[in-house]
Design a protein around this motif. Structure first.
Motif, short mmCIF file in Angstrom:
data_model
loop_
_atom_site.label_atom_id
_atom_site.label_comp_id
_atom_site.label_asym_id
_atom_site.label_seq_id
_atom_site.Cartn_x
_atom_site.Cartn_y
_atom_site.Cartn_z
N ILE A 175 71.35 71.09 -21.01
CA ILE A 175 70.86 71.16 -22.64
C ILE A 175 71.47 70.29 -23.38
CG2 ILE A 175 70.80 72.79 -24.42
CD1 ILE A 175 70.56 75.15 -22.64
N LEU A 176 72.80 70.08 -23.45
CA LEU A 176 73.33 68.89 -24.28
C LEU A 176 72.85 67.63 -23.81
CD1 LEU A 176 75.46 68.10 -26.52
CD2 LEU A 176 77.02 68.09 -24.52
N GLU A 177 72.49 67.36 -22.63
CA GLU A 177 72.01 66.07 -22.11
C GLU A 177 70.50 65.83 -22.75
OE1 GLU A 177 74.10 65.44 -17.77
OE2 GLU A 177 72.28 66.13 -18.08
N GLY A 178 69.78 67.12 -22.75
CA GLY A 178 68.49 66.94 -23.28
C GLY A 178 68.39 66.88 -24.70
N ILE A 179 69.40 67.45 -25.51
CA ILE A 179 69.34 67.47 -27.17
C ILE A 179 69.86 65.68 -27.41
CG2 ILE A 179 70.61 67.95 -29.13
CD1 ILE A 179 70.87 70.78 -27.67
N ALA A 180 70.80 65.32 -26.64
CA ALA A 180 71.10 64.00 -26.88
C ALA A 180 70.07 63.04 -26.49
CB ALA A 180 72.46 63.63 -25.85
N ALA A 181 69.16 63.16 -25.66
CA ALA A 181 67.91 62.50 -25.39
C ALA A 181 66.72 62.42 -26.34
CB ALA A 181 67.34 62.72 -24.03
N GLY A 182 66.78 63.66 -27.34
CA GLY A 182 66.00 63.74 -28.18
C GLY A 182 64.96 64.95 -27.95
N LEU A 183 65.09 65.63 -26.98
CA LEU A 183 64.10 66.69 -26.75
C LEU A 183 64.42 68.11 -27.42
CD1 LEU A 183 64.49 66.74 -22.82
CD2 LEU A 183 62.82 65.40 -24.27
N SER A 184 63.33 68.60 -27.98
CA SER A 184 63.13 69.69 -28.64
C SER A 184 63.19 71.04 -27.69
CB SER A 184 61.87 69.91 -29.67
OG SER A 184 60.83 69.83 -28.83
N THR A 185 63.20 72.07 -28.36
CA THR A 185 63.31 73.48 -27.57
C THR A 185 62.38 73.57 -26.47
OG1 THR A 185 64.54 74.58 -29.49
CG2 THR A 185 63.40 75.87 -27.71
N VAL A 186 61.10 73.38 -26.73
CA VAL A 186 60.09 73.61 -25.82
C VAL A 186 59.81 72.58 -24.73
CG1 VAL A 186 57.62 73.63 -25.77
CG2 VAL A 186 58.58 74.53 -27.67
N PRO A 187 60.11 71.54 -24.65
CA PRO A 187 60.20 70.45 -23.71
C PRO A 187 61.57 70.85 -22.84
CG PRO A 187 60.63 69.36 -25.40
CD PRO A 187 60.00 70.35 -26.15
N LEU A 188 62.63 71.23 -23.58
CA LEU A 188 64.04 71.63 -22.86
C LEU A 188 63.69 72.87 -22.01
CD1 LEU A 188 66.84 71.15 -25.38
CD2 LEU A 188 66.68 70.19 -22.90
N ALA A 189 62.99 73.88 -22.28
CA ALA A 189 62.79 75.26 -22.05
C ALA A 189 61.94 74.72 -20.74
CB ALA A 189 61.90 75.95 -22.62
N SER A 190 60.85 73.77 -20.64
CA SER A 190 60.13 73.80 -19.70
C SER A 190 60.62 72.98 -18.62
CB SER A 190 58.74 72.73 -19.89
OG SER A 190 57.90 72.43 -19.23
N ARG A 191 61.63 72.06 -18.91
CA ARG A 191 62.34 71.29 -17.79
C ARG A 191 63.31 72.25 -17.14
NH1 ARG A 191 65.56 65.83 -19.71
NH2 ARG A 191 63.51 64.94 -19.69
N LEU A 192 63.95 72.98 -17.79
CA LEU A 192 65.12 74.02 -17.06
C LEU A 192 64.87 75.21 -16.91
CD1 LEU A 192 67.98 73.04 -19.78
CD2 LEU A 192 67.49 71.90 -17.48
N TYR A 193 63.56 75.63 -16.87
CA TYR A 193 62.82 76.83 -16.34
C TYR A 193 63.68 77.84 -17.05
CZ TYR A 193 61.12 73.64 -12.77
OH TYR A 193 60.54 72.79 -12.07
N LEU A 194 63.52 77.76 -18.45
CA LEU A 194 64.17 78.77 -19.27
C LEU A 194 63.15 79.10 -20.41
CD1 LEU A 194 67.85 77.29 -19.98
CD2 LEU A 194 67.21 79.22 -18.36
N SER A 195 63.48 80.25 -20.78
CA SER A 195 62.51 80.88 -22.07
C SER A 195 62.87 80.02 -23.19
CB SER A 195 62.81 82.18 -22.33
OG SER A 195 64.16 82.57 -22.49
N GLN A 196 62.29 79.84 -24.23
CA GLN A 196 62.71 79.38 -25.56
C GLN A 196 63.81 80.02 -26.00
OE1 GLN A 196 59.62 78.13 -28.53
NE2 GLN A 196 58.02 78.31 -26.62
N HIS A 197 63.74 81.44 -25.99
CA HIS A 197 64.84 82.16 -26.48
C HIS A 197 66.05 81.78 -25.65
CE1 HIS A 197 67.12 85.52 -28.29
NE2 HIS A 197 67.67 85.72 -26.78
N GLY A 198 65.92 81.34 -24.42
CA GLY A 198 67.35 81.16 -23.43
C GLY A 198 67.70 79.82 -23.94
#
Length: 243
Positions: A175-198
């Motif tokens: 998640i830290l890598e994704g945030i550092a790369a500029g990803l928001s919650t929705v694409p992070l959730a999709s990439r990591l197979y998590l819910s937005q809440h997760g």
């Protein structure tokens, strides 16, 4: 060639106060010049007392300034001899520094200068400037590398850089890598197979662990701590920080 080289550099011996163990007397802190000679594999072969003061363990035996390891097996060599120079720098700066050394050893440049974060045996760190120069031999490839590191005084802020413990879980790191790369919650959730809440739960946990008020500060804090590698894209978390 190398003895002549190091003999010409003994001017730096006056920069450190050396006790009976060959390392500087504890409590003495001032800028110093650490000099070492590395072989083409970046193994430490010779060094001065300032170098020992920063990098040798307190139990290391007394040595002569800029002396090579003793050939007599009955005499214990300082633990610093035979180590690879990469092990003395913080994980966050190893990769870009090794690329610089690689270009030097391949003959694409004859010297380079950069800032560095170095690790003492205690786990403490200090920052400084590093200059490395190729030492010519009888062939086209460098025979050795001369490294001169100008260190500054340690400060309380330096403690933020060294990983005192494994701070992040595997999912926190991604998640830290994704945030550092500029990803928001929705694409992070999709990439990591998590819910937005997760994702938001883990982001909140990261903000708390790194004592950051928001995502931008989180990324800045992670780089300041050395948790994210320097000079790579996409950003990667340094393995030392992952549980």
């Amino acid at each position: 060639m190398l003895p002549a080289l190091v003999d010409s550099l003994q001017f730096s011996a006056g920069h450190s106060t050396v006790g009976a163990t060959g390392t500087a007397v504890r409590g003495e802190e001032w800028p110093s010049v650490c000099i070492s000679v590395l072989d083409p594999a970046l193994t430490i072969r010779q060094a001065n007392q300032d170098f020992f003061r920063h990098f040798a363990t307190p139990a290391a035996p007394s040595v002569d300034v800029l002396a090579p390891p003793p050939s007599d097996s009955s005499t214990a060599a300082p633990d610093i001899f035979g180590r690879n120079f990469r092990d003395l720098v913080h994980p966050s700066v190893r990769q870009p520094l090794m690329r610089q050394f690689e270009r030097l050893l391949e003959g694409r440049r004859d010297r380079f200068a950069t800032n560095v974060v170095a690790l003492r045996p205690t786990g403490d760190v200090f920052t400084g400037s590093l200059t490395a120069a190729a030492v010519s031999g009888y062939g086209p490839a460098p025979a050795a590398v001369l490294v001169v590191m100008q260190s500054g005084q340690s400060s309380a802020d330096d403690a933020l850089v060294a990983p005192k413990r494994k701070l992040l879980s595997e999912i926190d790191a991604r998640i830290l890598e994704g945030i550092a790369a500029g990803l928001s919650t929705v694409p992070l959730a999709s990439r990591l197979y998590l819910s937005q809440h997760g994702v938001e739960y883990h982001v909140t946990s990261l903000l708390r662990k790194l004592k950051a008020p928001n995502r931008a500060a989180l990324v800045s804090r992670a780089y300041a701590m050395g948790a994210l590698t320097v000079g790579t894209w996409p950003p990667r978390v340094v393995e030392d920080f992952i549980k």
